[in-house]
Design an enzyme around this catalytic site. Structure first.
Site, PDB file in Angstrom:
ATOM      1  N   ASN A  12      56.113 -11.725  10.083  1.00 37.76           N
ATOM      2  CA  ASN A  12      57.022 -12.283  11.093  1.00 37.76           C
ATOM      3  C   ASN A  12      56.278 -13.418  11.804  1.00 37.76           C
ATOM      4  O   ASN A  12      55.376 -13.165  12.600  1.00 37.76           O
ATOM      5  CB  ASN A  12      57.405 -11.173  12.081  1.00 37.76           C
ATOM      6  CG  ASN A  12      58.157 -11.700  13.283  1.00 37.76           C
ATOM      7  OD1 ASN A  12      58.684 -12.814  13.266  1.00 37.76           O
ATOM      8  ND2 ASN A  12      58.217 -10.886  14.344  1.00 37.76           N
ATOM      9  N   LYS A  14      57.353 -15.385  14.000  1.00 41.71           N
ATOM     10  CA  LYS A  14      57.847 -15.592  15.385  1.00 41.71           C
ATOM     11  C   LYS A  14      58.077 -17.081  15.630  1.00 41.71           C
ATOM     12  O   LYS A  14      58.436 -17.812  14.708  1.00 41.71           O
ATOM     13  CB  LYS A  14      56.870 -15.004  16.402  1.00 41.71           C
ATOM     14  CG  LYS A  14      56.431 -13.592  16.062  1.00 41.71           C
ATOM     15  CD  LYS A  14      55.765 -12.924  17.225  1.00 41.71           C
ATOM     16  CE  LYS A  14      55.130 -11.629  16.776  1.00 41.71           C
ATOM     17  NZ  LYS A  14      54.792 -10.759  17.865  1.00 41.71           N
ATOM     18  N   HIS A  99      63.992  -6.845  17.391  1.00 38.03           N
ATOM     19  CA  HIS A  99      62.555  -6.935  17.694  1.00 38.03           C
ATOM     20  C   HIS A  99      62.377  -6.748  19.202  1.00 38.03           C
ATOM     21  O   HIS A  99      63.196  -7.204  19.999  1.00 38.03           O
ATOM     22  CB  HIS A  99      62.006  -8.294  17.248  1.00 38.03           C
ATOM     23  CG  HIS A  99      60.510  -8.342  17.272  1.00 38.03           C
ATOM     24  ND1 HIS A  99      59.804  -8.474  18.446  1.00 38.03           N
ATOM     25  CD2 HIS A  99      59.589  -8.244  16.277  1.00 38.03           C
ATOM     26  CE1 HIS A  99      58.504  -8.457  18.155  1.00 38.03           C
ATOM     27  NE2 HIS A  99      58.353  -8.324  16.857  1.00 38.03           N
ATOM     28  N   GLU A 101      60.644  -8.189  21.262  1.00 41.26           N
ATOM     29  CA  GLU A 101      60.632  -9.444  22.040  1.00 41.26           C
ATOM     30  C   GLU A 101      62.055  -9.916  22.308  1.00 41.26           C
ATOM     31  O   GLU A 101      62.336 -10.507  23.354  1.00 41.26           O
ATOM     32  CB  GLU A 101      59.798 -10.506  21.295  1.00 41.26           C
ATOM     33  CG  GLU A 101      58.309 -10.162  21.379  1.00 41.26           C
ATOM     34  CD  GLU A 101      57.448 -10.679  20.237  1.00 41.26           C
ATOM     35  OE1 GLU A 101      57.934 -11.518  19.454  1.00 41.26           O
ATOM     36  OE2 GLU A 101      56.301 -10.219  20.131  1.00 41.26           O
ATOM     37  N   GLU A 169      57.511  -0.251  15.840  1.00 42.04           N
ATOM     38  CA  GLU A 169      56.534  -1.153  16.452  1.00 42.04           C
ATOM     39  C   GLU A 169      56.349  -0.779  17.925  1.00 42.04           C
ATOM     40  O   GLU A 169      57.161  -1.170  18.774  1.00 42.04           O
ATOM     41  CB  GLU A 169      57.039  -2.593  16.382  1.00 42.04           C
ATOM     42  CG  GLU A 169      57.283  -3.103  14.992  1.00 42.04           C
ATOM     43  CD  GLU A 169      57.220  -4.624  14.955  1.00 42.04           C
ATOM     44  OE1 GLU A 169      56.382  -5.152  14.216  1.00 42.04           O
ATOM     45  OE2 GLU A 169      57.986  -5.278  15.692  1.00 42.04           O
ATOM     46  N   GLY A 175      50.567  -7.620  19.178  1.00 37.27           N
ATOM     47  CA  GLY A 175      49.762  -8.760  19.610  1.00 37.27           C
ATOM     48  C   GLY A 175      48.617  -8.411  20.550  1.00 37.27           C
ATOM     49  O   GLY A 175      48.032  -9.291  21.174  1.00 37.27           O
ATOM     50  N   SER A 214      49.690  -5.123  15.573  1.00 40.35           N
ATOM     51  CA  SER A 214      48.264  -5.397  15.373  1.00 40.35           C
ATOM     52  C   SER A 214      47.729  -4.943  14.021  1.00 40.35           C
ATOM     53  O   SER A 214      46.577  -4.517  13.910  1.00 40.35           O
ATOM     54  CB  SER A 214      47.435  -4.800  16.524  1.00 40.35           C
ATOM     55  OG  SER A 214      47.780  -5.438  17.747  1.00 40.35           O
TER      56      SER A 214
HETATM   57  C1  PEP Z   1      55.385  -8.209  15.452  1.00 41.20           C
HETATM   58  O1  PEP Z   1      55.637  -9.048  16.275  1.00 41.20           O
HETATM   59  O2  PEP Z   1      56.312  -7.734  14.759  1.00 41.20           O
HETATM   60  C2  PEP Z   1      54.012  -7.770  15.302  1.00 41.20           C
HETATM   61  C3  PEP Z   1      53.797  -6.639  14.711  1.00 41.20           C
HETATM   62  O3  PEP Z   1      53.023  -8.579  15.826  1.00 41.20           O
HETATM   63  P1  PEP Z   1      51.425  -8.401  15.678  1.00 41.20           P
HETATM   64  O4  PEP Z   1      51.153  -8.043  14.238  1.00 41.20           O
HETATM   65  O5  PEP Z   1      50.865  -9.731  16.040  1.00 41.20           O
HETATM   66  O6  PEP Z   1      51.032  -7.304  16.585  1.00 41.20           O
END
Ligand code: PEP
Length: 254
Positions: A12, A14, A99, A101, A169, A175, A214
């Protein structure tokens, strides 16, 4: 779409990437082997601005392409939005919905996420439905209740392994470099699997359950070896071929 028999590794991007970023596809292709592709499907989810170019660039390459959001309606007066029908028209394979976000930045509720997933299904796109608890919810011991509620509230009634992927998630792991323990991931994924099978029977056993938050080369093999973890949704580490390949190379044998 992604094969239920393989792992699914989805990147992803983003709100990152310009036309120059597409050169990472050439680097990725140099690194991906047939052994990697026997074990996994690889998906890239760029921002809307790069979708069309990426679809053209990967037309003969073994990558699936996903978008990061869609509107719940097919067309109309929704300035700035993109519909599932438009995504499918471009040749997109999948779309991320819900998601954290978007749930946080755009106030997306389970009902909205469910409507978006339904629209994705209606237009032949796989919906990657994201769920996950916040740190406060985890510390209050509410993780299983929260993710169960998000899953049942965000899933359309008729989901199949071909049209639905669930991504767990934890919001606090996205992140941040923080990852739940293997036992914690296993507990959540086991719980999600039980909900899927009780709702969908055998089909629920085949739906991909991704972990996201992460994931990187150094922890991917460990996370992907957990029962009921069928792949990863990767943010930051999907932005460069080097980091993404480190995850792709860590995918265990099936
Ligand atoms: C995400 O935004 O779906 C995600 C898992 O981000 P990161 O791997 O950077 O934690």
């Amino acid at each position: 779409m992604a094969s239920p028999e393989k792992y699914l590794i989805a990147g992803n991007w983003k709100m990152n990437g310009t036309l120059a970023s597409l050169s990472m596809i050439d680097e990725l292709m140099k690194g991906v082997s047939s052994r990697d592709l026997q074990r996994q499907d690889i998906m890239l989810c760029p921002p809307f601005t790069l979708l069309s170019r990426l679809i053209d660039k990967t037309a003969t390459l073994p990558f699936l392409i996903g978008a990061q959001d869609c509107h719940m309606q097919e067309k109309g007066a929704h300035t700035g939005d993109i519909s599932a029908a438009m995504l499918r028209d471009l040749g997109t394979d999948a779309v991320i919905v819900g998601h954290s976000e978007r749930r946080a930045d755009h106030g997306e509720t389970n009902e909205i996420v469910q409507a978006k997933a339904e629209s994705a299904h209606a237009h032949d796109l796989t919906a990657i439905i994201c769920i996950g608890e916040t740190l406060d919810q985890r510390e209050a011991g509410q993780t299983l209740a929260v993710v169960s509620d998000q899953l049942t509230g965000s899933m359309p009634a008729l989901c199949t392994a071909a049209n639905t992927v669930i991504a767990y998630e934890p919001v606090w792991a996205i992140g941040t470099g923080k990852v739940p323990s293997n036992d914690d991931i296993a507990l959540v994924h086991q719980n999600l699997r039980e909900i899927l099978t009780s709702r969908l029977g055998e089909e629920g056993e085949r739906i991909h359950l991704l972990y996201g938050g992460s994931v990187k080369g150094s922890n991917a093999a460990d996370i992907l070896s957990i029962e009921h973890v069928n792949g990863a949704l990767v943010g930051g580490a999907s932005l460069t071929a080097k980091d993404f390949l480190a995850i792709i190379k860590s995918v265990p044998e099936l």
